[in-house]
Scaffold this active site. Structure first.
Site, PDB file in Angstrom:
ATOM      1  N   HIS A  90       0.906  -1.164   0.037  1.00 18.12           N
ATOM      2  CA  HIS A  90      -0.076  -0.030   0.028  1.00 18.12           C
ATOM      3  C   HIS A  90       0.796   1.299  -0.032  1.00 18.12           C
ATOM      4  CE1 HIS A  90       0.203   0.396   4.484  1.00 18.12           C
ATOM      5  NE2 HIS A  90      -0.622  -0.492   4.736  1.00 18.12           N
ATOM      6  N   HIS A 128      -7.687  -7.346  13.112  1.00 25.21           N
ATOM      7  CA  HIS A 128      -7.794  -6.123  12.512  1.00 25.21           C
ATOM      8  C   HIS A 128      -8.487  -6.439  11.116  1.00 25.21           C
ATOM      9  CE1 HIS A 128      -6.038  -2.669  10.642  1.00 25.21           C
ATOM     10  NE2 HIS A 128      -4.807  -3.052  10.106  1.00 25.21           N
ATOM     11  N   TYR A 131       8.995  -0.325   9.186  1.00 21.91           N
ATOM     12  CA  TYR A 131       7.585  -0.524   9.580  1.00 21.91           C
ATOM     13  C   TYR A 131       6.996   0.411  10.461  1.00 21.91           C
ATOM     14  CZ  TYR A 131       3.609  -3.664  10.551  1.00 21.91           C
ATOM     15  OH  TYR A 131       2.382  -4.024  10.846  1.00 21.91           O
ATOM     16  N   ASP A 189      -4.850  -7.186   4.468  1.00 14.08           N
ATOM     17  CA  ASP A 189      -3.705  -8.192   4.345  1.00 14.08           C
ATOM     18  C   ASP A 189      -4.164  -9.375   5.711  1.00 14.08           C
ATOM     19  OD1 ASP A 189      -3.504  -5.896   6.090  1.00 14.08           O
ATOM     20  OD2 ASP A 189      -1.392  -6.074   6.440  1.00 14.08           O
ATOM     21  N   HIS A 197       2.945  -9.559  11.074  1.00 13.51           N
ATOM     22  CA  HIS A 197       3.944  -9.467   9.965  1.00 13.51           C
ATOM     23  C   HIS A 197       5.326  -9.776  10.635  1.00 13.51           C
ATOM     24  CE1 HIS A 197       1.224  -7.578   7.098  1.00 13.51           C
ATOM     25  NE2 HIS A 197       0.895  -6.746   8.115  1.00 13.51           N
ATOM     26  N   GLU A 214      -8.065  -4.711   8.040  1.00 13.85           N
ATOM     27  CA  GLU A 214      -7.102  -4.397   7.026  1.00 13.85           C
ATOM     28  C   GLU A 214      -7.160  -5.815   6.241  1.00 13.85           C
ATOM     29  OE1 GLU A 214      -3.823  -1.804   7.419  1.00 13.85           O
ATOM     30  OE2 GLU A 214      -3.814  -1.183   5.186  1.00 13.85           O
ATOM     31  N   HIS A 274      -2.991   0.464  13.996  1.00 13.96           N
ATOM     32  CA  HIS A 274      -3.345   1.694  13.527  1.00 13.96           C
ATOM     33  C   HIS A 274      -4.731   2.170  12.703  1.00 13.96           C
ATOM     34  CE1 HIS A 274      -2.436   0.565   9.087  1.00 13.96           C
ATOM     35  NE2 HIS A 274      -2.598  -0.666   9.817  1.00 13.96           N
ATOM     36  N   ASP A 323      -0.655  -5.606  14.025  1.00 13.08           N
ATOM     37  CA  ASP A 323       0.430  -4.766  13.320  1.00 13.08           C
ATOM     38  C   ASP A 323       1.496  -4.343  14.373  1.00 13.08           C
ATOM     39  OD1 ASP A 323      -0.431  -5.205  10.678  1.00 13.08           O
ATOM     40  OD2 ASP A 323      -1.536  -3.310  10.991  1.00 13.08           O
TER      41      ASP A 323
HETATM   42 FE1  FEO Z   1      -2.949  -2.656   8.940  1.00 12.41          FE
HETATM   43 FE2  FEO Z   1      -0.941  -5.499   8.357  1.00 12.41          FE
HETATM   44  O1  FEO Z   1      -2.365  -4.289   8.186  1.00 12.41           O
END
Ligand code: FEO
Length: 364
Positions: free
Chosen positions: A15, A69, A184, A73, A215, A71, A137, A156
């Site tokens: 992104h 989360h 990151y 991913d 991640h 998002e 976030h 995250d």
């Molecule tokens: Fe906020 Fe790894 O997505």
């Protein structure tokens, strides 16, 4: 407790920012009286996630999905997971429910249970405790603590984009971990320092032996280090003897100006790193700025404007809200010469302490 996520070693732009060694989408399966999946993966890897789960539990069903989360991913595979396990119960924050139902309108979320801070989920010998962490976030973001095993599933937070196949921080030295964790933080978490400090104050009192972020590598050995880094970054703690000079150039004069500035500040004992936007992605410049006190930005004037590459960097940096910086705008020009003042105005609007702009006509 099994790792069932996937490694995306190919992804290079995540992104909008650069991931030079790819990333992972971590998901975990806790097998107890009830089987619980923590987070999912990007949609295009959903079959791999389901195969990883099946390899562990065969034809048994997954009872619960903790969605830390929304998002994509981490939630992209939710529709396929719900399709594979239609009775699965999903746990997430109120914002998670609000967002996920809109993002995946064709998925049945009738079994969604909204959780609040310190709510628990017992699945047999194991109990989870939920810690919503809004704006670390996204509004929906949450961490989940597994009491019995003293594991924090931090989503995250504490992530690093490492897609090299390394699983644990014990397989790394500290420097490359710092590099990926700082990259990151600078590009994702930086605007949310107050929220970071809040969640660290909440979970910091817990006995934590393992952090499983969504991640990168699982943290066991370097937990004190990464928590310390986060607290410094959240406070915008910067090195007073360090700066970055970010520029682009047309015919080389603005580049020469960058090196003039570097020399001048090196003589004052300030280590200024010069970063050309023709050679580096703007997210790299952002990472280097994370702990630098000085930010100098240069562009020649082209058609009464700064160069688009410099404009992109400034837009990106402004959104990430670095604080406590000293800034300077510079650039060469032939006749109209608008760019240094345009850059100056944007840097000033970030709340930085401004030094006088540095302009040069045609050459230096
Ligand atoms: Fe906020 Fe790894 O997505």
């Amino acid at each position: 407790i099994y790792s069932v996520g996937v490694t995306d070693s190919e992804v290079r732009i995540f992104h909008g920012y650069q991931t030079p060694v790819g990333t992972t989408y971590n998901a975990f399966l806790v097998v107890d009286d009830q089987i619980t999946l923590i987070d999912t993966v990007k949609a295009k890897f959903s079959q791999q996630l389901l195969a990883n789960i099946k390899e562990i539990i065969g034809d048994k069903k997954v009872d619960n999905l903790i969605c830390n989360h929304v998002e994509p991913d981490h939630s992209g595979a939710v529709p396929d997971v719900v399709g594979a396990y239609p009775d699965i119960k999903i746990f997430g924050t109120a914002n998670c429910f609000k967002e996920i139902a809109i993002i995946y309108p064709n998925t049945n979320f009738a079994n969604f249970a909204v959780v609040k801070a310190l709510d628990t989920l017992s699945i047999g010998a194991n109990t989870f405790v939920f810690y919503p962490m809004p704006m670390v976030h996204w509004p929906d973001s949450m961490a989940t603590y597994l009491q019995t095993e003293k594991i924090l599933f931090s989503n995250d937070a504490f992530g690093q984009h490492i897609g090299t196949g390394v699983k644990f921080d014990t397989e790394m030295t500290l420097d490359p971990l710092y590099e990926r964790a700082s990259d990151y933080y600078a590009n994702i978490v930086l605007p949310f320092g107050n929220q970071v400090k809040k969640i660290i104050s909440q979970v910091g009192v817990l006995p934590i032996e393992i952090i499983c972020p969504s991640h990168g590598v699982i943290l066991t050995k370097y937990i004190p280090q990464i928590v310390g880094w986060y607290l410094d970054w959240a406070d915008n703690k910067v090195d007073e003897a360090k700066g970055v000079i970010v520029f682009d150039t047309m015919w080389g004069t603005t580049e020469k100006m960058a090196y003039v500035l570097q020399k001048e500040y090196l003589e004052k004992g300030i280590d200024m790193e010069v970063i050309s936007l023709s050679h580096f992605h703007y997210s790299h410049a952002m990472t280097r700025l994370l702990t630098a006190k000085y930010i100098f930005v240069g562009s020649p004037t082209l058609n009464n404007n700064m160069l688009p590459s410099v404009s992109a960097f400034l837009t990106y940096m402004k959104g990430l809200k670095p604080k406590n910086r000293v800034a300077l705008a510079f650039g060469s020009y032939g006749w109209s010469g608008e760019s240094p003042m345009q850059i100056n105005d944007i840097l000033a609007s970030c709340g930085f302490e401004m030094l006088p702009p540095y302009k040069s006509i045609w050459n230096i």
